[in-house]
Design an enzyme around this catalytic site. Structure first.
Site, PDB file in Angstrom:
ATOM      1  N   ASP A  12     -12.632  93.912  23.302  1.00  0.00           N
ATOM      2  CA  ASP A  12     -11.250  93.716  22.854  1.00  0.00           C
ATOM      3  C   ASP A  12     -11.008  92.379  22.192  1.00  0.00           C
ATOM      4  O   ASP A  12      -9.876  92.086  21.787  1.00  0.00           O
ATOM      5  CB  ASP A  12     -10.288  93.939  24.027  1.00  0.00           C
ATOM      6  CG  ASP A  12     -10.227  95.401  24.420  1.00  0.00           C
ATOM      7  OD1 ASP A  12     -10.212  96.239  23.507  1.00  0.00           O
ATOM      8  OD2 ASP A  12     -10.223  95.701  25.618  1.00  0.00           O
ATOM      9  N   ASP A  68     -10.883 103.640  22.203  1.00  0.00           N
ATOM     10  CA  ASP A  68     -10.067 102.452  21.888  1.00  0.00           C
ATOM     11  C   ASP A  68     -10.844 101.446  21.028  1.00  0.00           C
ATOM     12  O   ASP A  68     -10.266 100.693  20.240  1.00  0.00           O
ATOM     13  CB  ASP A  68      -9.630 101.724  23.169  1.00  0.00           C
ATOM     14  CG  ASP A  68      -9.246 102.639  24.317  1.00  0.00           C
ATOM     15  OD1 ASP A  68      -9.783 103.757  24.386  1.00  0.00           O
ATOM     16  OD2 ASP A  68      -8.455 102.227  25.161  1.00  0.00           O
TER      17      ASP A  68
HETATM   18  N1  GLY Z   1      -7.248  99.805  25.374  1.00  0.00           N
HETATM   19  C1  GLY Z   1      -6.656 100.071  26.631  1.00  0.00           C
HETATM   20  C2  GLY Z   1      -5.490 100.947  26.567  1.00  0.00           C
HETATM   21  O1  GLY Z   1      -5.164 101.497  25.537  1.00  0.00           O
HETATM   22  O2  GLY Z   1      -4.852 101.112  27.598  1.00  0.00           O
END
Ligand code: GLY
Length: 418
Positions: free
Chosen positions: A122, A181
């Site tokens: 992330d 994600d």
């Molecule tokens: N990337 C984590 C979420 O979307 O909760």
């Protein structure tokens, strides 16, 4: 006689009646708020809410949510830390107000040691939303240097045998998990290549996107949340969920990340395979959206019109998952905002029947209504209500989310710029 003549001749009772009926119909259907006014209203609310958020935020924290009457901040290396600086950049972009430039700079620069901290995939979200937007709007070379360094750090998570960057470090359930994600984090790599000319980053991003296209998607273009790989051979070991209702369900935010991710990959690479993928994902999502456009937290959650029940494979135990028959199915405003933003961009690459833009506009109108948009001073100073973090584990249920706010503002700016 011209075509408006029906209203021109006096003393014809039928025509008078028709005119009266038309006027009555027009006055009982007020015209919708113009999108420019709606956008102005939302950004005015964002200015007020974020000024308050900024004023109370500790130096070593970033806002995450507001739950059970408490504001919850996160650490600077948490996955959501780039969204508040990013939202401030968007407010500055919209308003041109130097006060928000200062605020955006200060909150962004709080993250300047992020590349030397422990990092996860992330770092893409964190750095692209903060320094990436900062570089786009100011051209500061020191911001570009953070983007480049973060891309280099993120690239170390790439395994060429698997063909993906590792999303999460090895844990109890998976050794080499890749989550949908992660498609979003590829934007940092694509931007770093575009801005520096070093194609090693975009080459990793394209390989990751291709592998994900092969292994994450079902025939109907819905996506699993987690694909676990064998890092020595690259074999797919499992396809499961972490935050969705069950392994085989379609977690809404995951579908939204996929839609946005492949639309972005098309923009950055020009490769039409990604455009085709994004259109396929849109064709899965759009028919499942409720009337007002804001998705249920999982397209297969119990209570939706879709087929899974509590005994579906990989579903949470009913003890943990507190929903019961007859309860409303929660919406996820953050998934709505991400879908709207992605559809607006996708519409610019071709939208023959206007479906993408119409759907995005419907979502934005709902999010800007009192049902979703917080009143000034409420909602912990976040903008959107009714987001969901992880209903599978019954955590973060019906709350504001910093990333919902970010993509809502981004979508409105994209709409304005069309
Ligand atoms: N990337 C984590 C979420 O979307 O909760």
């Amino acid at each position: 006689m011209n075509k408006f003549a029906i209203f021109a001749k006096k003393n014809d009772p039928m025509k008078t009646f028709l005119l009266a009926a038309l006027l009555l119909a027009a006055s009982s259907c007020p015209s919708p708020e113009p999108m420019s006014k709606l956008t102005e209203r939302v950004f005015a609310r964002a200015e007020a809410q974020f000024t308050a958020l900024d004023a109370r935020l500790p130096e070593n924290k970033m806002p995450v949510t507001f739950e059970n009457g408490e504001i919850k901040d996160g650490k600077l290396n948490g996955w959501t830390s780039g969204f508040f600086p990013g939202s401030l950049w968007l407010v500055y972009e919209y308003s041109g107000d130097a006060k928000f430039l200062k605020m955006a700079e200060r909150q962004t620069e709080k993250l300047d040691s992020i590349v030397s901290m422990y990092t996860h995939h992330d770092i893409g979200f964190q750095v692209n939303c903060s320094f990436g937007n900062g570089y786009r709007l100011t051209g500061r070379p020191e911001y570009l240097e953070v983007v480049r360094a973060a891309a280099a750090k993120f690239s170390t998570r790439f395994n060429p045998v698997v063909g993906c960057t590792r999303s999460w470090d090895p844990g109890k359930r998976w050794d080499y998990p890749v989550i949908i994600d992660n498609m979003m984090n590829l934007e940092l790599l694509m931007a770093a290549s575009r801005l520096t000319g070093d194609e090693s980053y975009s080459s990793i991003a394209k390989t990751h996107a291709n592998t994900t296209m092969k292994n994450h998607f079902r025939e109907d273009f819905s996506t699993w949340h987690v694909v676990a790989y064998d890092e020595a051979t690259g074999a797919v070991l499992k396809k499961q969920t972490s935050q969705g209702f069950c392994d085989d369900s379609a977690w809404s935010r995951g579908q939204a990340w996929g839609l946005y991710g492949y639309t972005m990959m098309y923009r950055e690479s020009g490769d039409s395979t990604y455009l085709k993928q994004a259109r396929g994902i849109a064709s899965f999502i759009i028919p499942l959206l409720p009337e007002d456009g804001v998705p249920e937290w999982d397209f297969n959650a119990p209570g939706t019109a879709h087929p899974f029940g509590m005994d579906a494979k990989g579903a949470p135990s009913p003890k943990k998952f507190k929903w019961k028959e007859g309860d409303p199915v929660l919406r996820d405003s953050s998934a709505g905002a991400i879908i709207a933003s992605a559809l607006i961009e996708l519409s610019t690459y071709g939208d023959p029947d206007g479906l993408y833009l119409k759907t995005a506009e419907k979502i934005l109108r709902t999010l800007a209504s009192p049902e979703y948009l917080a009143e000034e001073g409420e909602n912990g100073d976040f903008l959107l209500k009714h987001g969901v973090t992880n209903l599978h584990a019954w955590s973060g249920v019906d709350i504001p989310l910093t990333y919902g706010d970010y993509y809502f503002l981004e979508a409105l700016i994209r709409y304005k710029n069309l």
